[in-house]
Design a protein around this motif. Sequence first.
Motif, PDB file in Angstrom:
ATOM      1  N   GLY A 172     126.629 -68.059 -25.425  1.00  0.00           N
ATOM      2  CA  GLY A 172     126.680 -66.875 -25.193  1.00  0.00           C
ATOM      3  C   GLY A 172     128.592 -67.866 -25.202  1.00  0.00           C
ATOM      4  O   GLY A 172     129.653 -67.293 -24.238  1.00  0.00           O
ATOM      5  N   LYS A 173     128.590 -69.446 -25.572  1.00  0.00           N
ATOM      6  CA  LYS A 173     129.989 -69.935 -25.010  1.00  0.00           C
ATOM      7  C   LYS A 173     131.310 -70.287 -25.778  1.00  0.00           C
ATOM      8  O   LYS A 173     131.600 -70.022 -25.778  1.00  0.00           O
ATOM      9  CB  LYS A 173     129.044 -72.176 -25.421  1.00  0.00           C
ATOM     10  CG  LYS A 173     127.932 -72.206 -25.141  1.00  0.00           C
ATOM     11  CD  LYS A 173     127.521 -73.969 -24.313  1.00  0.00           C
ATOM     12  CE  LYS A 173     127.308 -73.761 -26.408  1.00  0.00           C
ATOM     13  NZ  LYS A 173     125.438 -72.991 -26.879  1.00  0.00           N
ATOM     14  N   SER A 174     130.491 -70.181 -27.084  1.00  0.00           N
ATOM     15  CA  SER A 174     131.619 -69.061 -28.258  1.00  0.00           C
ATOM     16  C   SER A 174     132.318 -67.912 -27.860  1.00  0.00           C
ATOM     17  O   SER A 174     133.521 -68.147 -27.593  1.00  0.00           O
ATOM     18  CB  SER A 174     131.365 -69.696 -29.699  1.00  0.00           C
ATOM     19  OG  SER A 174     130.259 -70.724 -30.375  1.00  0.00           O
ATOM     20  N   THR A 175     131.439 -67.133 -27.390  1.00  0.00           N
ATOM     21  CA  THR A 175     132.124 -66.087 -26.880  1.00  0.00           C
ATOM     22  C   THR A 175     132.987 -65.979 -25.575  1.00  0.00           C
ATOM     23  O   THR A 175     134.208 -65.248 -25.747  1.00  0.00           O
ATOM     24  CB  THR A 175     130.988 -65.013 -26.355  1.00  0.00           C
ATOM     25  OG1 THR A 175     129.889 -65.326 -27.768  1.00  0.00           O
ATOM     26  CG2 THR A 175     131.357 -63.331 -26.709  1.00  0.00           C
ATOM     27  N   LEU A 176     133.029 -66.924 -24.802  1.00  0.00           N
ATOM     28  CA  LEU A 176     133.409 -67.172 -23.796  1.00  0.00           C
ATOM     29  C   LEU A 176     134.718 -68.133 -24.026  1.00  0.00           C
ATOM     30  O   LEU A 176     135.742 -67.083 -23.252  1.00  0.00           O
ATOM     31  CB  LEU A 176     132.583 -68.043 -22.817  1.00  0.00           C
ATOM     32  CG  LEU A 176     133.360 -68.670 -21.078  1.00  0.00           C
ATOM     33  CD1 LEU A 176     133.531 -67.325 -20.574  1.00  0.00           C
ATOM     34  CD2 LEU A 176     132.143 -69.345 -20.479  1.00  0.00           C
ATOM     35  N   PHE A 192     122.836 -73.035 -33.064  1.00  0.00           N
ATOM     36  CA  PHE A 192     123.231 -73.162 -33.853  1.00  0.00           C
ATOM     37  C   PHE A 192     124.532 -72.429 -34.911  1.00  0.00           C
ATOM     38  O   PHE A 192     125.464 -73.935 -35.961  1.00  0.00           O
ATOM     39  CB  PHE A 192     122.580 -74.606 -34.657  1.00  0.00           C
ATOM     40  CG  PHE A 192     121.921 -75.027 -33.871  1.00  0.00           C
ATOM     41  CD1 PHE A 192     121.788 -76.185 -32.811  1.00  0.00           C
ATOM     42  CD2 PHE A 192     120.194 -75.233 -33.984  1.00  0.00           C
ATOM     43  CE1 PHE A 192     121.015 -76.685 -31.821  1.00  0.00           C
ATOM     44  CE2 PHE A 192     118.987 -76.358 -32.939  1.00  0.00           C
ATOM     45  CZ  PHE A 192     119.714 -76.496 -32.442  1.00  0.00           C
ATOM     46  N   THR A 193     125.133 -71.961 -33.805  1.00  0.00           N
ATOM     47  CA  THR A 193     126.240 -71.115 -35.184  1.00  0.00           C
ATOM     48  C   THR A 193     127.463 -71.713 -34.766  1.00  0.00           C
ATOM     49  O   THR A 193     128.399 -72.592 -35.917  1.00  0.00           O
ATOM     50  CB  THR A 193     126.803 -69.785 -34.101  1.00  0.00           C
ATOM     51  OG1 THR A 193     125.392 -69.123 -33.663  1.00  0.00           O
ATOM     52  CG2 THR A 193     127.656 -68.842 -35.005  1.00  0.00           C
ATOM     53  N   THR A 194     127.431 -72.671 -33.281  1.00  0.00           N
ATOM     54  CA  THR A 194     128.796 -73.677 -33.619  1.00  0.00           C
ATOM     55  C   THR A 194     128.318 -74.855 -33.809  1.00  0.00           C
ATOM     56  O   THR A 194     126.881 -75.647 -33.203  1.00  0.00           O
ATOM     57  CB  THR A 194     129.419 -73.754 -32.190  1.00  0.00           C
ATOM     58  OG1 THR A 194     129.275 -72.388 -32.010  1.00  0.00           O
ATOM     59  CG2 THR A 194     130.505 -74.444 -32.163  1.00  0.00           C
ATOM     60  N   ARG A 195     129.098 -75.878 -34.262  1.00  0.00           N
ATOM     61  CA  ARG A 195     127.738 -77.186 -34.727  1.00  0.00           C
ATOM     62  C   ARG A 195     129.256 -78.286 -34.871  1.00  0.00           C
ATOM     63  O   ARG A 195     128.969 -79.410 -34.953  1.00  0.00           O
ATOM     64  CB  ARG A 195     127.639 -77.404 -36.576  1.00  0.00           C
ATOM     65  CG  ARG A 195     126.619 -76.210 -37.166  1.00  0.00           C
ATOM     66  CD  ARG A 195     126.453 -76.466 -38.466  1.00  0.00           C
ATOM     67  NE  ARG A 195     125.244 -77.455 -38.231  1.00  0.00           N
ATOM     68  CZ  ARG A 195     123.950 -77.265 -38.169  1.00  0.00           C
ATOM     69  NH1 ARG A 195     123.319 -75.704 -38.013  1.00  0.00           N
ATOM     70  NH2 ARG A 195     123.417 -77.930 -37.716  1.00  0.00           N
ATOM     71  N   ALA A 212     136.514 -76.652 -23.755  1.00  0.00           N
ATOM     72  CA  ALA A 212     135.344 -76.889 -25.112  1.00  0.00           C
ATOM     73  C   ALA A 212     134.422 -75.910 -24.896  1.00  0.00           C
ATOM     74  O   ALA A 212     133.675 -76.665 -23.891  1.00  0.00           O
ATOM     75  CB  ALA A 212     136.236 -78.426 -25.279  1.00  0.00           C
ATOM     76  N   GLU A 213     134.267 -76.433 -25.805  1.00  0.00           N
ATOM     77  CA  GLU A 213     133.018 -75.748 -26.226  1.00  0.00           C
ATOM     78  C   GLU A 213     131.325 -76.709 -26.395  1.00  0.00           C
ATOM     79  O   GLU A 213     131.665 -77.367 -27.933  1.00  0.00           O
ATOM     80  CB  GLU A 213     132.747 -74.341 -27.653  1.00  0.00           C
ATOM     81  CG  GLU A 213     130.993 -74.153 -27.574  1.00  0.00           C
ATOM     82  CD  GLU A 213     130.595 -72.890 -28.666  1.00  0.00           C
ATOM     83  OE1 GLU A 213     131.562 -72.731 -29.465  1.00  0.00           O
ATOM     84  OE2 GLU A 213     129.339 -72.848 -29.171  1.00  0.00           O
ATOM     85  N   ILE A 214     130.894 -77.070 -26.282  1.00  0.00           N
ATOM     86  CA  ILE A 214     129.450 -78.105 -26.612  1.00  0.00           C
ATOM     87  C   ILE A 214     128.837 -77.855 -27.157  1.00  0.00           C
ATOM     88  O   ILE A 214     128.079 -77.429 -26.033  1.00  0.00           O
ATOM     89  CB  ILE A 214     129.565 -79.448 -24.853  1.00  0.00           C
ATOM     90  CG1 ILE A 214     130.533 -79.843 -24.614  1.00  0.00           C
ATOM     91  CG2 ILE A 214     129.216 -80.378 -25.915  1.00  0.00           C
ATOM     92  CD1 ILE A 214     132.041 -80.019 -25.393  1.00  0.00           C
ATOM     93  N   ILE A 282     125.645 -60.068 -18.432  1.00  0.00           N
ATOM     94  CA  ILE A 282     125.304 -59.249 -17.158  1.00  0.00           C
ATOM     95  C   ILE A 282     125.614 -57.516 -17.629  1.00  0.00           C
ATOM     96  O   ILE A 282     125.564 -57.152 -16.903  1.00  0.00           O
ATOM     97  CB  ILE A 282     126.130 -59.354 -16.272  1.00  0.00           C
ATOM     98  CG1 ILE A 282     127.707 -59.404 -16.181  1.00  0.00           C
ATOM     99  CG2 ILE A 282     125.860 -60.868 -15.365  1.00  0.00           C
ATOM    100  CD1 ILE A 282     128.229 -58.854 -14.589  1.00  0.00           C
ATOM    101  N   ASP A 283     126.891 -57.710 -19.059  1.00  0.00           N
ATOM    102  CA  ASP A 283     126.490 -55.755 -19.449  1.00  0.00           C
ATOM    103  C   ASP A 283     125.244 -55.646 -19.722  1.00  0.00           C
ATOM    104  O   ASP A 283     124.985 -54.479 -20.285  1.00  0.00           O
ATOM    105  CB  ASP A 283     127.367 -56.187 -20.756  1.00  0.00           C
ATOM    106  CG  ASP A 283     126.904 -57.100 -21.499  1.00  0.00           C
ATOM    107  OD1 ASP A 283     126.988 -56.607 -22.814  1.00  0.00           O
ATOM    108  OD2 ASP A 283     127.237 -57.940 -21.244  1.00  0.00           O
ATOM    109  N   LEU A 284     123.918 -56.179 -20.608  1.00  0.00           N
ATOM    110  CA  LEU A 284     123.123 -55.366 -20.606  1.00  0.00           C
ATOM    111  C   LEU A 284     122.043 -55.465 -19.818  1.00  0.00           C
ATOM    112  O   LEU A 284     121.911 -55.713 -18.581  1.00  0.00           O
ATOM    113  CB  LEU A 284     122.304 -56.947 -21.199  1.00  0.00           C
ATOM    114  CG  LEU A 284     122.358 -57.764 -23.001  1.00  0.00           C
ATOM    115  CD1 LEU A 284     122.264 -59.279 -22.490  1.00  0.00           C
ATOM    116  CD2 LEU A 284     122.500 -56.521 -24.066  1.00  0.00           C
TER     117      LEU A 284
END
Length: 421
Positions: A172-176, A192-195, A212-214, A282-284
Amino acid sequence: MFDRAEIEVRAGVGGAGVISFRREKHVPFGGPDGGDGGDGGDVVIRADASVDSLRVFGRKRFYRAADGQDGKGKGKHGKKGESLILAVPVGTVVSYKTQIGSDALIADLEQSGQQAVVAKGGKGGLGNTHFASSTNQAPELAQKGEPGEENSIILEMRLIADVGIVGYPNVGKSTLLAAASAAKPKIASYSFTTREPILGVVEVGQRSFVLAEIPGLIDGAHLGRGLGHDFLRHIMRTKILIHLIDGSSVSPVENMIRVNAELSLFDSALAQKPQLIVVNKIDLHQVQARLTEIKGAFSSAGTTPLFISAATGEGVAGLMAETMKVLHSVAVEGGIGERVPVKVFRPQPKGAGPRVYKEGNTFVVVAPELERIVAGADVTSPGMRWQLRRQLVKLGVSKALERAGIKPGDRVRCGDLEWDW
Ligand SMILES: Nc1nc2c(ncn2[C@@H]2O[C@H](COP(=O)(O)OP(=O)(O)OP(=O)(O)O)[C@@H](O)[C@H]2O)c(=O)[nH]1
Ligand SMILES: [Mg+2]
């Protein structure tokens, strides 16, 4: 993303020293007055705040600095070749591409104006005035200029993010990042959605920081697996890390430990960066049901994580406020503002004495100083040969040859020239 470029640089060749004699009325032969050659220009890489990408280096690959001019008569020295200055963005890491495949760091240009010499200009040759002595007042020797250094250089732009989000794929890095900033990274339920690293600016009250999302960190990333290896380098400059963990994974604590092991295998300094441990999703339902268990497991591992849902936004504002606080305390501790001294790279040690080795029956002399004289000398003239012999003694070549066991009549080679001892 133009965050990396490979270029070839060549420094200027030194100008040649000249052989010249004063002409005066009533004096048939004046003294020597041959000027020295000018030094070749350097190739310099300089950080410049007005440059924001390495794009231009993708279009042009070869760069060379100006040659030094030859010396002239009447003791006139040649002009120094102009150095070539290449402007790069602040935060560029400059390294030298080696034959064995690993790069050798030259400089880390962290501040505007900081620079590194990546190819040193050749020294100008000495004019014949330098070869005059009490016994030789009409020296017909002069030196050619030294060649300029040639190097393959790698330029890399390090992201200058204050905070990096690390964690396994799909946590969930991109989501954050999207929840906390205006950045719009792609979000999908596969790994690997984010490359590429993605940056966003996070505002907390009146202040802000760059997040930054790594991407692509997996087990074995330090060995080049996944996408992580390339990007691990990028997080070296971040001041703190948000370590994001998927609360719905089998063992969130184990994930944290494994990611940290990966970071320290890549670089121990990376593992020592302050981290905020954050459990996501934590919503799950299944995460809600295990919350106490997860908390307990982290506390026995010695940490107290923060809990968020990047998807619903729960806890995200609090996390960013906490991040701002930690960033501030790191800055106060003196983590920022350190100056990195400019490093000048010299691939070859200078000033090594002459070396002699045997090739069959020939003694080969490696003495750049002498080779440059020999290259410009007319060895058919006996006077010139005598002068050369004196240089052999002066530069320590004769001694080196004798140490190597040379006997009269043996063959010697230096540069293009061969003769009998
Ligand atoms: N239920 C729930 N799903 C989430 C949450 N955060 C992210 N997800 C989902 O998890 C999946 C991965 O999310 P991303 O943000 O793309 O994860 P990532 O870490 O950037 O993934 P990579 O870029 O592939 O490494 C997506 O399907 C998201 O919708 C959350 O807080 N709750
Ligand atoms: Mg992503």
